[in-house]
Design an enzyme around this catalytic site. Sequence first.
Site, PDB file in Angstrom:
ATOM      1  N   PRO A  25      38.260  56.286 103.814  1.00  0.00           N
ATOM      2  CA  PRO A  25      37.273  55.762 102.861  1.00  0.00           C
ATOM      3  C   PRO A  25      37.975  55.209 101.622  1.00  0.00           C
ATOM      4  O   PRO A  25      38.943  55.787 101.133  1.00  0.00           O
ATOM      5  CB  PRO A  25      36.433  57.003 102.507  1.00  0.00           C
ATOM      6  CG  PRO A  25      36.612  57.921 103.663  1.00  0.00           C
ATOM      7  CD  PRO A  25      38.018  57.711 104.133  1.00  0.00           C
TER       8      PRO A  25
ATOM      9  N   HIS B 176      45.528  47.555  97.928  1.00  0.00           N
ATOM     10  CA  HIS B 176      44.208  47.315  97.339  1.00  0.00           C
ATOM     11  C   HIS B 176      44.332  46.440  96.096  1.00  0.00           C
ATOM     12  O   HIS B 176      43.582  45.459  95.937  1.00  0.00           O
ATOM     13  CB  HIS B 176      43.580  48.672  96.978  1.00  0.00           C
ATOM     14  CG  HIS B 176      42.230  48.577  96.341  1.00  0.00           C
ATOM     15  ND1 HIS B 176      41.069  48.968  96.984  1.00  0.00           N
ATOM     16  CD2 HIS B 176      41.840  48.156  95.105  1.00  0.00           C
ATOM     17  CE1 HIS B 176      40.037  48.785  96.185  1.00  0.00           C
ATOM     18  NE2 HIS B 176      40.482  48.289  95.023  1.00  0.00           N
ATOM     19  N   GLU B 177      45.279  46.781  95.217  1.00  0.00           N
ATOM     20  CA  GLU B 177      45.428  46.028  93.970  1.00  0.00           C
ATOM     21  C   GLU B 177      45.996  44.624  94.218  1.00  0.00           C
ATOM     22  O   GLU B 177      45.619  43.665  93.528  1.00  0.00           O
ATOM     23  CB  GLU B 177      46.307  46.795  92.985  1.00  0.00           C
ATOM     24  CG  GLU B 177      45.800  48.184  92.615  1.00  0.00           C
ATOM     25  CD  GLU B 177      44.369  48.204  92.105  1.00  0.00           C
ATOM     26  OE1 GLU B 177      43.896  47.177  91.564  1.00  0.00           O
ATOM     27  OE2 GLU B 177      43.703  49.244  92.255  1.00  0.00           O
TER      28      GLU B 177
ATOM     29  N   HIS C 143      43.287  42.267  94.924  1.00  0.00           N
ATOM     30  CA  HIS C 143      42.599  41.793  93.723  1.00  0.00           C
ATOM     31  C   HIS C 143      43.275  40.541  93.156  1.00  0.00           C
ATOM     32  O   HIS C 143      42.600  39.630  92.674  1.00  0.00           O
ATOM     33  CB  HIS C 143      42.582  42.883  92.652  1.00  0.00           C
ATOM     34  CG  HIS C 143      41.465  43.860  92.800  1.00  0.00           C
ATOM     35  ND1 HIS C 143      40.137  43.477  92.791  1.00  0.00           N
ATOM     36  CD2 HIS C 143      41.462  45.216  92.940  1.00  0.00           C
ATOM     37  CE1 HIS C 143      39.373  44.549  92.932  1.00  0.00           C
ATOM     38  NE2 HIS C 143      40.144  45.614  93.022  1.00  0.00           N
TER      39      HIS C 143
ATOM     40  N   GLY D 143      37.139  53.096  97.801  1.00  0.00           N
ATOM     41  CA  GLY D 143      36.171  52.588  96.844  1.00  0.00           C
ATOM     42  C   GLY D 143      36.853  51.663  95.858  1.00  0.00           C
ATOM     43  O   GLY D 143      38.060  51.439  95.922  1.00  0.00           O
ATOM     44  N   CYS D 144      36.073  51.139  94.930  1.00  0.00           N
ATOM     45  CA  CYS D 144      36.628  50.214  93.935  1.00  0.00           C
ATOM     46  C   CYS D 144      35.748  50.260  92.696  1.00  0.00           C
ATOM     47  O   CYS D 144      34.516  50.204  92.801  1.00  0.00           O
ATOM     48  CB  CYS D 144      36.673  48.793  94.497  1.00  0.00           C
ATOM     49  SG  CYS D 144      37.312  47.567  93.343  1.00  0.00           S
TER      50      CYS D 144
ATOM     51  N   GLY E  63      30.704  39.685  91.757  1.00  0.00           N
ATOM     52  CA  GLY E  63      29.830  38.621  91.270  1.00  0.00           C
ATOM     53  C   GLY E  63      30.504  37.857  90.151  1.00  0.00           C
ATOM     54  O   GLY E  63      30.275  36.651  89.983  1.00  0.00           O
TER      55      GLY E  63
END
Length: 239
Positions: A154, A199-200, A203, A156-157, A56
Amino acid sequence: MQLQKTQLLAWKILNHGKRFVNTSMTREKSFRKAYQEFWSPKPMNKPPYEHFTQIGDPVLRTKAAEVPEELIGSKEVEHIVEKMIKVLRKFDCVGVAAPQIGISLRIIVMEFREGLKDILPKPIYDARKMSTLPLTVVINPTLTVTNYEKHKHPEGCMSVRGYSAEVERFNSVLFKGKNLNCIENEVELSGWNARIAQHEMDHLDGKLYIDRMDSSTFICTCWETVNAKSGRVEIPFYK
């Protein structure tokens, strides 16, 4: 002239991510604007944060800017990296990107501690191809896939707190970038460490794992506790 330019860039980096700029000192505000600002919440904290930004926040959906070459070893960038390491270890994580502490710059810190092997169940540690990764700081990183075989696990973050889902990632990657000493490093990563890097890197491009997940596997990680505690469960965003 070069010194002035460097100082200006340093100021921009230190102030990068600040979302509230007051330009009203040079002109009188209208009553309507003043009234709205009076009732608007004022930020009590400014980046770089010591917590994780949450989905968000626009900073997580913005492509991060490269760190100027002449500032890679600066005190400003060093300060940001120190905050990233602090947050990484404070929340017992394995990776953090600068946007996750409110700074839209291309910096990544990763670490998979040796002690995690004793904490995680051995079947999970082995199945996910986990291994120790020493503290790694990468500025302006690039990532090249070296093994296109994919594995689904799996994921997560800390910026999507309390949820996880299965995500496919490539098995091996070549990760390149500069450290705080402006030295170019490269490391071949595989298994879970390759997943951390991918993953990073997402971002830094304004993407989250939810953009790649198998949506049918998206879960609240504490759903069983929610039922057992009749819904009286809190997900902390601080530590």
